[in-house]
Motif scaffolding. Structure first.
Motif, PDB file in Angstrom:
ATOM      1  N   ALA A 148       0.836  -1.204   0.000  1.00 41.19           N
ATOM      2  CA  ALA A 148       0.000   0.000   0.000  1.00 41.19           C
ATOM      3  C   ALA A 148       0.868   1.250   0.000  1.00 41.19           C
ATOM      4  O   ALA A 148       1.880   1.324   0.701  1.00 41.19           O
ATOM      5  CB  ALA A 148      -0.903  -0.007   1.221  1.00 41.19           C
ATOM      6  N   HIS A 151       1.585   2.784   3.451  1.00 41.13           N
ATOM      7  CA  HIS A 151       2.098   1.929   4.521  1.00 41.13           C
ATOM      8  C   HIS A 151       3.522   2.363   4.892  1.00 41.13           C
ATOM      9  O   HIS A 151       4.326   2.668   4.006  1.00 41.13           O
ATOM     10  CB  HIS A 151       2.099   0.469   4.076  1.00 41.13           C
ATOM     11  CG  HIS A 151       2.319  -0.511   5.192  1.00 41.13           C
ATOM     12  ND1 HIS A 151       3.555  -0.736   5.760  1.00 41.13           N
ATOM     13  CD2 HIS A 151       1.451  -1.321   5.856  1.00 41.13           C
ATOM     14  CE1 HIS A 151       3.452  -1.648   6.712  1.00 41.13           C
ATOM     15  NE2 HIS A 151       2.184  -2.014   6.793  1.00 41.13           N
ATOM     16  N   THR A 154       6.327   0.651   3.007  1.00 42.95           N
ATOM     17  CA  THR A 154       6.489   1.094   1.618  1.00 42.95           C
ATOM     18  C   THR A 154       7.365   2.334   1.562  1.00 42.95           C
ATOM     19  O   THR A 154       8.186   2.488   0.653  1.00 42.95           O
ATOM     20  CB  THR A 154       5.119   1.374   0.981  1.00 42.95           C
ATOM     21  OG1 THR A 154       4.296   0.205   1.099  1.00 42.95           O
ATOM     22  CG2 THR A 154       5.255   1.746  -0.493  1.00 42.95           C
ATOM     23  N   PHE A 183       1.096  -0.645  -7.001  1.00 42.41           N
ATOM     24  CA  PHE A 183       0.860  -0.721  -5.559  1.00 42.41           C
ATOM     25  C   PHE A 183      -0.320  -1.652  -5.306  1.00 42.41           C
ATOM     26  O   PHE A 183      -1.365  -1.530  -5.940  1.00 42.41           O
ATOM     27  CB  PHE A 183       0.543   0.662  -4.980  1.00 42.41           C
ATOM     28  CG  PHE A 183       1.672   1.648  -5.098  1.00 42.41           C
ATOM     29  CD1 PHE A 183       2.645   1.728  -4.110  1.00 42.41           C
ATOM     30  CD2 PHE A 183       1.752   2.497  -6.192  1.00 42.41           C
ATOM     31  CE1 PHE A 183       3.687   2.636  -4.218  1.00 42.41           C
ATOM     32  CE2 PHE A 183       2.788   3.417  -6.305  1.00 42.41           C
ATOM     33  CZ  PHE A 183       3.755   3.487  -5.314  1.00 42.41           C
ATOM     34  N   ASP A 184      -0.145  -2.567  -4.352  1.00 44.30           N
ATOM     35  CA  ASP A 184      -1.230  -3.465  -3.974  1.00 44.30           C
ATOM     36  C   ASP A 184      -0.889  -4.057  -2.611  1.00 44.30           C
ATOM     37  O   ASP A 184       0.259  -4.410  -2.353  1.00 44.30           O
ATOM     38  CB  ASP A 184      -1.402  -4.586  -5.004  1.00 44.30           C
ATOM     39  CG  ASP A 184      -2.714  -5.337  -4.829  1.00 44.30           C
ATOM     40  OD1 ASP A 184      -2.871  -6.021  -3.804  1.00 44.30           O
ATOM     41  OD2 ASP A 184      -3.577  -5.247  -5.721  1.00 44.30           O
ATOM     42  N   ASP A 185      -1.901  -4.183  -1.756  1.00 46.54           N
ATOM     43  CA  ASP A 185      -1.666  -4.715  -0.409  1.00 46.54           C
ATOM     44  C   ASP A 185      -0.989  -6.082  -0.429  1.00 46.54           C
ATOM     45  O   ASP A 185      -0.273  -6.433   0.513  1.00 46.54           O
ATOM     46  CB  ASP A 185      -2.990  -4.827   0.352  1.00 46.54           C
ATOM     47  CG  ASP A 185      -3.563  -3.470   0.728  1.00 46.54           C
ATOM     48  OD1 ASP A 185      -2.860  -2.460   0.577  1.00 46.54           O
ATOM     49  OD2 ASP A 185      -4.734  -3.422   1.167  1.00 46.54           O
ATOM     50  N   GLN A 188       2.703  -6.246   0.309  1.00 46.11           N
ATOM     51  CA  GLN A 188       3.222  -5.711   1.558  1.00 46.11           C
ATOM     52  C   GLN A 188       4.146  -6.747   2.195  1.00 46.11           C
ATOM     53  O   GLN A 188       3.731  -7.854   2.500  1.00 46.11           O
ATOM     54  CB  GLN A 188       2.073  -5.383   2.509  1.00 46.11           C
ATOM     55  CG  GLN A 188       2.421  -4.354   3.549  1.00 46.11           C
ATOM     56  CD  GLN A 188       2.607  -2.990   2.890  1.00 46.11           C
ATOM     57  OE1 GLN A 188       1.681  -2.463   2.277  1.00 46.11           O
ATOM     58  NE2 GLN A 188       3.792  -2.455   3.012  1.00 46.11           N
ATOM     59  N   GLY A 613     -11.864  -0.512  -3.882  1.00 46.04           N
ATOM     60  CA  GLY A 613     -11.160  -1.557  -3.148  1.00 46.04           C
ATOM     61  C   GLY A 613     -11.715  -2.938  -3.421  1.00 46.04           C
ATOM     62  O   GLY A 613     -11.675  -3.831  -2.566  1.00 46.04           O
TER      63      GLY A 613
END
Length: 757
Positions: A148, A151, A154, A183-185, A188, A613
């Protein structure tokens, strides 16, 4: 472990406990090593097998599926493939006596542990793969994926990765001409740092990694060997990450781009002098890899005196020297009569070179340490005949529910709301302006860059006299892969193929970097098998080969794997880069046209992801015949000189393509979607947001050019709709939106700077 653990001692002490598990080997793998050798391994042999049989080096979980790439023809649309899968990088003929080599690889886990050096040495490693083919590196690209955008981790990882890529590539003097930032969770804790390099060579300059010619000398040259990166890539790439961070933290390699720049020029002079019979770069697994791969690909035997290796750290044990992944090193095989000339050239470049041993016909790789034999193995057993796992795979139970959760559950905007929707999309992490990152890269050094970010494909000139050049693109939508890994892989292939075609280049060949979670998870292996099948079938339909690539497993945090992310790079050739087509509207008064058919396909797209989302449904339908036809139209249209701009339609659909086209040069446009809506039976919101494939928005210089393009489109069966005209300082879509170009720019420009500047 001790370097005094010689072969003789190993034979005499079969029951000695060895730390095979600590080195990442499984019990059955350790037993197989004992069977191969007929005894327990020495500590040095154990070190070699452990790194070479790691997931990263041996492809032990992916081999059974990767073999399917061998089903593909080894010819490109222009002719023969000069080198393919199994070599350091693929090499293809592009005409006029020129060849191009290109490859993409991963440096994911090291870049999470130490972002700057992990990313920097990822660039350095892929550049040396290109050098090892006898080529001059001419450009790099970097497909990147992070968690994210807001975050805290990041904020730690992304700036370091970007600085590492820019710091190493800029110092090498290589233009960075493209890539991706996503960007993508799901990323992470598992950022993806993939690196691609392109190199050029004349056909006669091709070099291969093999130690042939009994009596030929084995020479190590470049930087001294240190303690950095001991087992780094090979061990890290076989380990998953848990919530507390990496389970193992071996030292990440440390790069010196200035040393590599000198090494590039030194290698090219060595090739030109004709003093190199075989060449191998030292990357993952270091000397363990270089010695065993060269030996097994040549006469089958090699003798090496390890104590001759120049060291930065005199305390290194033999095992550590064999496992070290210190950067900027190469290994050459040289005829005895050419050693003096070889050394003269390396001396002139102030590159340290040392004769370590020679090629034999023994069928064994024998390594000594101060007179004691510490390695005596069949080299193929180390380099090529490692474990092959047929991991169980099964379609995951959760997929049906995910595919059933379509975007029909979301409230679509009214047409009058599309202006704000477009502004929100332009500011979203995956669609915003990337210049905060790309401005840190030198895109035009060497003077041969014809196109770079934010172009759909990077383009570089190969021959300065004729203008012959190549275009390259990388792409992948991991969300599509999550929804359907077979289709997701083909969609990545299709978009890269389309990006190259819209630039005016003829797509020729593929390289891939297959990023997945743990192969020990049957659901992940099912995703992997489906993605490979998708690429094989897709490349067969498009008539282009896969020339090489990379697999990166264990990209997950705890039980949470990344989305299947098969990054696909496509390379194409263009007769003259001066004829390449820009992705932006360049002048007023030019007709705007949409090529291809638009369907109601929003599942997995950026509108659902960025503004809601949401992830669910099925990805857009793949139509590779339509992609091929569209490419044929573009190649013919560029040769006819009728296009003034071309931009593929993908993430964010037509809305984003129009916005990016007007932002490129500040030239607005007036658009009426009615012809598109009537022909395809869709509404305005769907027309603007759909991510249907095999489409592009283009402009032509005048009505005569329009007639020529219409004829080409009809000839190849590509639908075409005239939807507007360029001009003014606004983007207008009749009855839908009317926004000043500067307002679009303001929304587009600030996102990355707000988070990272």
């Amino acid at each position: 472990m001790s370097a005094l653990d010689t072969v003789t001692h190993a034979e005499q002490t079969p029951e000695t406990d060895q730390p095979w598990a600590d080195l990442g080997l499984k019990a059955d793998e350790y037993e197989r090593i004992r069977e191969i050798l007929g005894r327990r391994p020495t500590s040095a042999e154990l070190a070699m097998y452990s790194v070479m049989w790691s997931e990263h080096c041996s492809y032990k979980s992916s081999k059974v599926h990767l073999r399917r790439f061998g089903e593909l023809p080894d010819e490109t649309p222009l002719g023969k493939t000069l080198a393919g899968i199994g070599e350091n990088a693929g090499v293809i003929d592009i005409g006029q006596g020129w060849a191009v080599t290109f490859k993409v690889e991963s440096h994911n886990h090291p870049s999470y542990v130490e972002p700057y050096q992990g990313a920097a040495t990822g660039v350095g490693g892929i550049v040396r793969d290109i050098m090892a083919m006898g080529a001059r590196p001419i450009a790099v690209m970097d497909p990147l994926r992070f968690g994210a955008i807001d975050h805290p981790d990041t904020a730690r990882v992304l700036p370091g990765v970007v600085k590492g890529i820019g710091g190493y590539g800029n110092c090498l003097g290589l233009p960075n001409i493209g890539g991706e930032i996503v960007f993508d969770d799901c990323y992470q804790g598992n950022p993806l740092v993939n690196a691609l390099c392109v190199g050029t060579l004349r056909h006669e300059d091709l070099h291969l990694a093999k130690a042939s010619g009994v009596g030929n000398k084995v020479i190590l040259f470049g930087a001294k060997t240190g303690g950095d990166g001991i087992g780094g890539v090979s061990v890290l790439a076989s380990e998953t990450f848990d919530e507390g961070g990496p389970t193992k933290r071996p030292a990440v390699q440390v790069g010196d781009p200035f040393a590599e720049k000198v090494l590039i020029e030194c290698c090219l002079e060595l090739y030109a002098a004709g003093v190199v019979d075989g060449i191998q770069d030292l990357g993952g697994a270091g000397l363990s890899c270089a010695t065993s791969e060269l030996a097994s690909a040549g006469e089958g035997g090699m003798q090496v005196e390890l104590d001759r290796v120049p060291l930065r750290d005199s305390t290194l044990r033999a095992e550590e020297i064999l496992m070290s992944e210190s950067q900027e090193r190469m290994m050459a095989v040289v005829a005895p009569g050419q050693v003096e000339d070889f050394m003269t050239i390396t001396d002139r470049w102030d590159v340290e070179a040392t004769v370590l041993g020679e090629v034999t016909d023994s069928g064994r790789l024998v390594i000594t340490w101060h007179g004691e034999t510490i390695v005596d193995v069949p080299p193929r057993s180390v380099a090529h005949d490692g474990p092959v796992y047929e991991r169980p795979f099964a379609r995951p139970d959760w997929l049906d529910a995910l595919q059933a959760d379509t975007t029909d559950s979301l409230t679509r905007p009214e047409p009058t709301q599309m202006g704000q929707v477009l502004l929100d999309l332009l500011a979203s992490p995956n669609l915003c302006d990337r210049s905060w990152v790309t401005d840190q890269y030198d895109r035009y050094v060497l003077g041969n860059t014809a196109a770079a970010m934010p172009a759909d494909a990077g383009m570089v000139r190969v021959d300065e006299e004729t203008g012959l050049g190549v275009a390259v693109s990388t792409d992948c939508n991991g969300r599509f892969g999550r929804l359907d890994p077979y289709a997701g892989a083909q969609l990545a292939l299709a978009e890269s193929y389309r990006n190259v075609a819209t630039s005016g280049a003829l797509p020729l060949a593929v390289t891939d970097c297959l990023n997945f979670g743990s192969p020990e998870d049957p659901a992940v292996m099912w995703q992997f098998e489906r993605a490979v099948a998708g690429l094989v079938d897709g490349c067969r339909d498009l008539g282009i080969p896969v020339t090489g690539g990379n697999v990166s497993f264990y990209n997950q945090t705890g039980e949470t794997a990344i989305h299947p992310t098969p990054v696909v790079g496509v390379l194409g050739v263009i007769d003259d880069v001066a004829k390449g087509v820009s992705a932006g509207f360049a002048a007023a008064g030019q007709p705007v046209l949409v090529l291809g058919e638009t369907r109601d396909e929003l599942d997995g797209g950026e509108w659902a992801h960025a503004l809601h989302g949401h992830l669910g449904g099925v990805p857009p339908r793949v139509d590779l015949a339509a992609e091929k036809a569209l490419a044929e139209v573009f190649v013919a249209a560029v040769r006819a000189g009728v296009l003034t701009s071309a931009h593929d339609l993908s993430d964010g659909g037509l809305a984003i393509a129009l916005a990016e086209s007007v932002l490129r040069h500040g030239v607005g446009a007036s658009v009426d979607l009615a012809p598109l809506l009537q022909r395809d039976g869709i509404d305005a919101v769907t027309a603007l947001l759909s991510e249907s494939t095999a489409r592009a928005v283009v402009t032509v210089r005048d009505e005569d050019a329009l007639a020529t393009l219409a004829g080409l489109a009809q000839e190849h069966g590509v639908p075409m709709a005239r939807v507007g005209v360029t001009g003014g300082e606004r983007l207008r879509v009749t009855d839908v939106l009317d926004l000043p170009v500067e307002q679009l720019r303001e929304a587009h420009a600030g996102t990355l700077r707000r988070h990272f500047a």
